[in-house]
Design an enzyme around this catalytic site. Sequence first.
Site, PDB file in Angstrom:
ATOM      1  N   ARG A  88     -10.710  14.239 -15.947  1.00 43.93           N
ATOM      2  CA  ARG A  88      -9.679  15.203 -16.337  1.00 43.93           C
ATOM      3  C   ARG A  88      -8.387  14.728 -15.708  1.00 43.93           C
ATOM      4  O   ARG A  88      -8.199  14.778 -14.497  1.00 43.93           O
ATOM      5  CB  ARG A  88     -10.062  16.603 -15.838  1.00 43.93           C
ATOM      6  CG  ARG A  88      -9.059  17.668 -16.161  1.00 43.93           C
ATOM      7  CD  ARG A  88      -9.096  18.037 -17.626  1.00 43.93           C
ATOM      8  NE  ARG A  88      -8.392  19.294 -17.839  1.00 43.93           N
ATOM      9  CZ  ARG A  88      -7.519  19.474 -18.806  1.00 43.93           C
ATOM     10  NH1 ARG A  88      -7.275  18.513 -19.673  1.00 43.93           N
ATOM     11  NH2 ARG A  88      -6.916  20.631 -18.939  1.00 43.93           N
ATOM     12  N   GLY A  89      -7.486  14.252 -16.551  1.00 47.94           N
ATOM     13  CA  GLY A  89      -6.271  13.596 -16.081  1.00 47.94           C
ATOM     14  C   GLY A  89      -5.445  14.381 -15.085  1.00 47.94           C
ATOM     15  O   GLY A  89      -4.993  13.839 -14.085  1.00 47.94           O
TER      16      GLY A  89
ATOM     17  N   ASP B 222      -6.264  16.397 -12.904  1.00 45.57           N
ATOM     18  CA  ASP B 222      -6.889  16.485 -11.581  1.00 45.57           C
ATOM     19  C   ASP B 222      -7.050  15.128 -10.902  1.00 45.57           C
ATOM     20  O   ASP B 222      -6.989  15.040  -9.679  1.00 45.57           O
ATOM     21  CB  ASP B 222      -8.297  17.091 -11.682  1.00 45.57           C
ATOM     22  CG  ASP B 222      -8.294  18.569 -12.039  1.00 45.57           C
ATOM     23  OD1 ASP B 222      -7.267  19.238 -11.817  1.00 45.57           O
ATOM     24  OD2 ASP B 222      -9.327  19.045 -12.539  1.00 45.57           O
ATOM     25  N   THR B 223      -7.308  14.074 -11.684  1.00 46.04           N
ATOM     26  CA  THR B 223      -7.817  12.846 -11.065  1.00 46.04           C
ATOM     27  C   THR B 223      -7.127  11.541 -11.450  1.00 46.04           C
ATOM     28  O   THR B 223      -7.389  10.519 -10.837  1.00 46.04           O
ATOM     29  CB  THR B 223      -9.317  12.687 -11.395  1.00 46.04           C
ATOM     30  OG1 THR B 223      -9.465  12.554 -12.805  1.00 46.04           O
ATOM     31  CG2 THR B 223     -10.126  13.861 -10.888  1.00 46.04           C
ATOM     32  N   LYS B 224      -6.284  11.550 -12.474  1.00 46.28           N
ATOM     33  CA  LYS B 224      -5.735  10.279 -12.969  1.00 46.28           C
ATOM     34  C   LYS B 224      -4.949   9.511 -11.906  1.00 46.28           C
ATOM     35  O   LYS B 224      -5.029   8.304 -11.810  1.00 46.28           O
ATOM     36  CB  LYS B 224      -4.861  10.503 -14.197  1.00 46.28           C
ATOM     37  CG  LYS B 224      -4.502   9.199 -14.887  1.00 46.28           C
ATOM     38  CD  LYS B 224      -3.712   9.388 -16.156  1.00 46.28           C
ATOM     39  CE  LYS B 224      -4.350  10.234 -17.176  1.00 46.28           C
ATOM     40  NZ  LYS B 224      -5.384   9.639 -17.998  1.00 46.28           N
TER      41      LYS B 224
ATOM     42  N   GLY C  48       0.032   5.262 -30.841  1.00 43.03           N
ATOM     43  CA  GLY C  48      -0.402   4.987 -32.210  1.00 43.03           C
ATOM     44  C   GLY C  48      -1.904   4.815 -32.348  1.00 43.03           C
ATOM     45  O   GLY C  48      -2.436   4.864 -33.457  1.00 43.03           O
TER      46      GLY C  48
ATOM     47  N   GLU D 150     -16.655  13.666 -24.511  1.00 44.94           N
ATOM     48  CA  GLU D 150     -17.033  12.347 -23.989  1.00 44.94           C
ATOM     49  C   GLU D 150     -18.368  12.423 -23.245  1.00 44.94           C
ATOM     50  O   GLU D 150     -19.240  11.570 -23.435  1.00 44.94           O
ATOM     51  CB  GLU D 150     -15.942  11.807 -23.060  1.00 44.94           C
ATOM     52  CG  GLU D 150     -14.653  11.472 -23.774  1.00 44.94           C
ATOM     53  CD  GLU D 150     -13.492  11.224 -22.832  1.00 44.94           C
ATOM     54  OE1 GLU D 150     -13.695  11.135 -21.600  1.00 44.94           O
ATOM     55  OE2 GLU D 150     -12.350  11.113 -23.330  1.00 44.94           O
TER      56      GLU D 150
END
Length: 169
Positions: free
Chosen positions: A43-44, A46-48, A76, A110
Amino acid sequence: MQRYSSAAMKMMNFHRNFLALQTPTNPSVLTNKKACDVFINHRGIDTKRMIASLLYDHLSRLDLQPFLDNKNMKPGDKLFDNIDNAIKNCKVGVAVFSPNYCKSYFCLHELALFMESKKKIIPIFCDIKPSQLVIVDDGKVPAKDLERFKFALEEAKYTVGLTFNSLKG
């Protein structure tokens, strides 16, 4: 001059050999893009910027081919096509569970795809315990997808994984 110690070389060889044993479930679905070794599901928000990027960089230094959405996709690109193909063709998945993980349709999609593909998945519980991972039915997700997501999450919660505390590092 040797860049890595013999212990580090043994560890890198172990990782390569382990991943070589993992094969795509259907080699005929490979696309023109190079298959990834490790797909990082996260989950970006929170963790990216911490664990997901650190993991991506570490795996890259080990000469592995990790997949992280913001590193492997460009403007794109078709989101579901690229991500679904990367999961289908990867060797191993890493699911980085975090407090907002279950609020993301994409994360759960995912994860379900991993479980349905019978891929090996390594959970990392980042600032959350497995028992705290719960899907809330807000009526926005079709019932069929909701059942897929719940099944995948339950299976992942009972898979031996790692814990990560972002405050302690």
